[in-house]
Design a protein around this motif. Structure first.
Motif, short mmCIF file in Angstrom:
data_model
loop_
_atom_site.label_atom_id
_atom_site.label_comp_id
_atom_site.label_asym_id
_atom_site.label_seq_id
_atom_site.Cartn_x
_atom_site.Cartn_y
_atom_site.Cartn_z
N SER A 69 0.92 -1.20 -0.05
CA SER A 69 -0.05 0.05 0.11
C SER A 69 0.86 1.11 0.07
N LYS A 70 0.53 2.05 -0.99
CA LYS A 70 1.21 3.51 -1.05
C LYS A 70 1.15 4.25 0.44
N ASN A 71 -0.24 4.35 0.86
CA ASN A 71 -0.34 5.20 2.16
C ASN A 71 -0.07 4.56 3.26
N ILE A 112 -9.27 22.82 0.16
CA ILE A 112 -8.51 22.91 1.19
C ILE A 112 -8.10 21.83 2.04
N ARG A 113 -6.97 21.41 2.42
CA ARG A 113 -6.69 20.19 3.13
C ARG A 113 -5.95 20.85 4.43
N PRO A 114 -6.84 21.14 5.60
CA PRO A 114 -6.27 21.86 6.45
C PRO A 114 -5.50 20.68 7.50
N ILE A 115 -4.42 21.00 8.47
CA ILE A 115 -3.91 20.07 9.07
C ILE A 115 -4.03 20.42 10.64
N ASP A 116 -5.33 21.09 10.95
CA ASP A 116 -5.39 21.42 12.27
C ASP A 116 -5.61 20.21 13.44
N GLN A 117 -6.00 19.03 12.98
CA GLN A 117 -6.08 18.01 13.75
C GLN A 117 -4.73 17.52 14.31
N ASP A 166 -11.73 16.02 16.26
CA ASP A 166 -12.87 16.68 15.88
C ASP A 166 -13.34 16.05 14.36
N LYS A 167 -12.44 15.47 13.69
CA LYS A 167 -12.67 15.37 12.35
C LYS A 167 -11.84 13.83 12.15
N ILE A 168 -12.49 13.12 11.62
CA ILE A 168 -11.37 11.70 11.41
C ILE A 168 -10.52 11.74 10.40
N SER A 169 -9.29 11.74 10.92
CA SER A 169 -8.19 11.92 9.71
C SER A 169 -7.29 10.92 9.83
N VAL A 170 -7.00 10.45 8.74
CA VAL A 170 -5.95 9.34 8.59
C VAL A 170 -4.51 9.99 8.96
N GLY A 171 -4.15 10.95 8.27
CA GLY A 171 -3.10 11.79 8.58
C GLY A 171 -2.51 11.97 9.98
N ARG A 229 -9.94 4.38 11.06
CA ARG A 229 -9.62 2.98 11.36
C ARG A 229 -8.99 2.18 10.05
N GLU A 230 -8.45 2.80 9.16
CA GLU A 230 -7.99 2.43 7.86
C GLU A 230 -6.91 1.30 8.01
N PRO A 231 -7.00 0.31 7.33
CA PRO A 231 -5.93 -0.83 7.35
C PRO A 231 -4.68 -0.19 7.25
N SER A 267 -17.85 12.41 0.62
CA SER A 267 -17.89 13.15 1.99
C SER A 267 -16.77 13.47 2.36
N ILE A 268 -15.38 12.87 2.05
CA ILE A 268 -14.30 13.27 2.70
C ILE A 268 -13.52 14.58 2.31
N PHE A 269 -13.35 14.79 1.13
CA PHE A 269 -12.76 16.03 0.61
C PHE A 269 -13.76 16.76 -0.07
N GLU A 270 -13.43 18.26 -0.07
CA GLU A 270 -14.51 19.49 -0.51
C GLU A 270 -14.58 19.34 -2.17
N ASP A 323 -5.08 14.25 -11.00
CA ASP A 323 -4.74 13.73 -9.81
C ASP A 323 -4.37 12.18 -10.00
N LEU A 324 -3.90 11.88 -8.86
CA LEU A 324 -3.29 10.33 -8.96
C LEU A 324 -4.57 9.55 -9.38
N ARG A 325 -5.53 9.24 -8.54
CA ARG A 325 -6.71 8.26 -8.64
C ARG A 325 -7.64 8.77 -10.11
N1 EPU Z 1 -8.63 17.16 7.64
C1 EPU Z 1 -9.07 18.11 8.43
N2 EPU Z 1 -8.19 18.45 9.50
C2 EPU Z 1 -6.91 17.89 9.62
C3 EPU Z 1 -6.71 16.79 8.68
C4 EPU Z 1 -7.68 16.23 7.70
O1 EPU Z 1 -9.98 18.97 8.50
O2 EPU Z 1 -6.10 18.20 10.42
C5 EPU Z 1 -10.04 16.99 7.01
C6 EPU Z 1 -9.42 16.78 5.43
O3 EPU Z 1 -9.36 18.17 4.79
C7 EPU Z 1 -10.32 15.83 4.65
C8 EPU Z 1 -10.61 14.77 5.77
O4 EPU Z 1 -10.36 15.51 7.01
O5 EPU Z 1 -11.66 16.47 4.46
C9 EPU Z 1 -9.88 13.53 5.86
O6 EPU Z 1 -8.46 13.62 5.58
P1 EPU Z 1 -7.42 12.69 6.03
O7 EPU Z 1 -6.45 13.50 7.01
O8 EPU Z 1 -8.08 11.45 6.48
O9 EPU Z 1 -6.59 12.47 4.56
P2 EPU Z 1 -5.07 12.62 4.26
O10 EPU Z 1 -4.26 12.21 5.52
O11 EPU Z 1 -4.89 14.27 4.00
C10 EPU Z 1 -4.98 10.24 3.44
C11 EPU Z 1 -4.39 9.81 1.94
C12 EPU Z 1 -5.33 10.12 1.08
C13 EPU Z 1 -6.59 9.46 1.21
C14 EPU Z 1 -7.17 10.16 2.54
C15 EPU Z 1 -8.43 9.56 2.91
C16 EPU Z 1 -1.96 9.65 2.31
C17 EPU Z 1 -0.78 10.16 2.09
N3 EPU Z 1 -2.84 10.24 1.68
O12 EPU Z 1 -4.78 11.61 3.27
O13 EPU Z 1 -4.55 9.37 -0.29
O14 EPU Z 1 -7.56 10.19 0.10
O15 EPU Z 1 -6.30 9.85 3.60
O16 EPU Z 1 -8.53 8.15 3.16
O17 EPU Z 1 -2.16 8.56 3.09
C18 EPU Z 1 -4.59 8.93 -2.70
O18 EPU Z 1 -3.95 7.79 -2.06
O19 EPU Z 1 -4.84 9.25 -3.58
C19 EPU Z 1 -4.84 9.86 -1.47
C20 EPU Z 1 -5.48 11.16 -1.67
#
Ligand code: EPU
Length: 429
Positions: free
Chosen positions: A32-34, A132-137, A171-176, A199-201, A339-342, A382-384
């Motif tokens: 898996s890339k991620n 927008i992809r915030p990193i507030d969490q 406050d928001k479910i975030s993989v990162g 909860r991703e694999p 539902s995940i990205f805007e 984009d990638l996908r």
């Molecule tokens: N979000 C916030 N605040 C944060 C973090 C996230 O509001 O601090 C929001 C994001 O803006 C988004 C949602 O929460 O609306 C989910 O974001 P998440 O943090 O889960 O995503 P990510 O970590 O930025 C990873 C993958 C993405 C995948 C998403 C969702 C990596 C490097 N990237 O991104 O992968 O779409 O999780 O599963 O792991 C891809 O592989 O093509 C790809 C985009």
């Protein structure tokens, strides 16, 4: 374009596809890339050598491996998909390779360097443009552990005299953010409880890797993760990256779209449940599942369905462009809600060039299935989307040319070769 040193890429490359072939055969799925981008960063926390197997050979992974070398780690390529990483002598806390700014996973360097050096300065991440992809969490989690956090001058800076286990509620479910806080907390003093975790694999994979090296993480794969800080992580182990559910899902959808017969091998079928159920709902396929493979056979034109992307175990946003591509040739009007990205429908314009009939209203795509797509020059956005647009080219009548292949190279290893081996008429020129 990234100059990775490992892959020789040319921005002017394009794919020429003559559509209409039914793809048939077996395809081996890579790691898996991620997960891989997080595991390579996680190696920074380990003293001693770790061997990572089943690592996909993609641009994002190579950029991170180069950074590990820049900051004092030793990286050895043992085979095309196995590396050994030794971060015993990490001597820098600053990661400033400009290539890092083109990818998202570079932010895992912040959690890892903060955990190991109590100090991280990492060029701000990029990644696919979905609005927008915030990193507030991430900030919230690091601050709860006692770190300062700021983003200025194109860098993320996080620093702590000492990291102390804490309660972190997202406050928001975030993989990162989930992975980043795990990375920062494994060597902190005391217990960290993460609530509302993703909860991703690949989260389970990162926890398994760290636990193998001596960390104490429980609950990964559920929404509550407990981490008891340990003094050190030790190497001397070999870890294999979890199979890529998104690569697997991409090939499963391609089987349905081309009315082919594809066995995706080396996967964990349970990870594919949300897609398997949806594909069955389209009535277009027969599906056979084994312990580590799924065979998808396209038997008729799909019926339109409703799909909503959600956090795992819901339908993955990273398969959203591919399912839209399938619905573009379905019978009836399909609906896909993101539902995940805007803003993850930027590629739709390109599908329209092929004759698709899709209307986007906010976070919803309304897809009127057409009988056929017709080849045209298109650009990956984009990638996908790149994978999905290539799939549309495979289905379309005539010749489709796909530009902007750098997106594809970031996340799919050997994609074009695999398609050719399944019988696609596709060339990279
Ligand atoms: N979000 C916030 N605040 C944060 C973090 C996230 O509001 O601090 C929001 C994001 O803006 C988004 C949602 O929460 O609306 C989910 O974001 P998440 O943090 O889960 O995503 P990510 O970590 O930025 C990873 C993958 C993405 C995948 C998403 C969702 C990596 C490097 N990237 O991104 O992968 O779409 O999780 O599963 O792991 C891809 O592989 O093509 C790809 C985009």
């Amino acid at each position: 374009m990234h100059d990775t040193g490992e892959l020789d890429l040319d921005t002017n490359e394009k794919l020429v596809i003559n559509g209409g072939k039914r793809l048939k055969g077996e395809v081996n799925i890579h790691g898996s890339k991620n997960a891989a981008v997080a595991l390579v960063a996680a190696a920074i926390l380990v003293e001693g050598k770790v061997v990572i197997e089943n690592l996909p050979e993609i641009v994002d992974v190579n950029i991170l491996l180069n950074t590990i070398k820049d900051i004092g780690g030793v990286v050895e390529h043992l085979s095309h998909d196995t590396v050994s990483i030794d971060c015993t002598d990490i001597n820098k806390h600053k990661a400033d390779d400009y290539d890092l700014s083109a990818m998202r996973g570079s932010y895992y360097l912040v959690g890892a360097l903060l955990g190991r050096k109590h100090n991280a300065e990492v060029i701000s991440p990029g990644g696919c443009n979905f609005g927008i992809r915030p990193i507030d969490q991430h900030k919230k989690g690091f601050e709860a552990l006692g770190a300062s956090f700021e983003t200025t001058g194109g860098y993320i800076r996080a620093k702590a005299r000492r990291l102390t286990g804490s309660q972190v509620y997202f406050d928001k479910i975030s993989v990162g953010a989930t992975i980043n806080v795990i990375l920062a907390a494994v060597l902190a003093d005391g217990m960290t409880n993460i609530e509302n975790a993703a909860r991703e694999p690949h989260i389970v994979d990162v926890a398994n890797f760290l636990n193998m090296m001596g960390a104490d993480i429980k609950g990964a794969g559920t929404s509550v993760i407990r981490i008891r800080g340990v003094e050190k992580l030790h190497g001397g182990k070999t870890y294999s990256v979890v199979p890529d559910m998104i690569e697997a899902g991409t090939f499963m959808i391609i089987a349905a779209a081309t009315r082919g017969n594809i066995t995706v091998k080396n996967i964990i079928p349970e990870h594919m449940e949300s897609l398997t159920v949806k594909l069955k709902e389209t009535d277009a396929v027969s599906i056979e599942e084994g312990d580590d493979f799924i065979t998808v056979k396209g038997i008729r034109r799909p019926k339109a369905v409703l799909v909503q992307t959600l956090e795992y175990p819901g339908f993955p946003t990273d398969l959203q462009p591919q399912i839209v591509g399938l619905l573009a040739i379905a019978e009836g009007q399909g609906t896909v809600v993101e539902s995940i990205f805007e803003d993850r429908f930027r590629y739709v314009d390109q599908m329209l060039q092929l004759g698709a009939d899709i209307r986007v209203e906010g976070r919803t795509a309304l897809i009127n299935g057409v009988h056929k797509l017709i080849g045209a020059p298109i650009k990956a956005t984009d990638l996908r989307a790149a994978a999905s647009l290539i799939m549309c080219g495979l289905v379309a009548e005539g010749t489709t040319t796909v530009y902007n292949l750098e997106y594809l190279d970031r996340g799919y290893e050997g994609f074009v070769k695999k398609l050719a081996e399944l019988g696609a008429d596709i060339k990279r020129v």
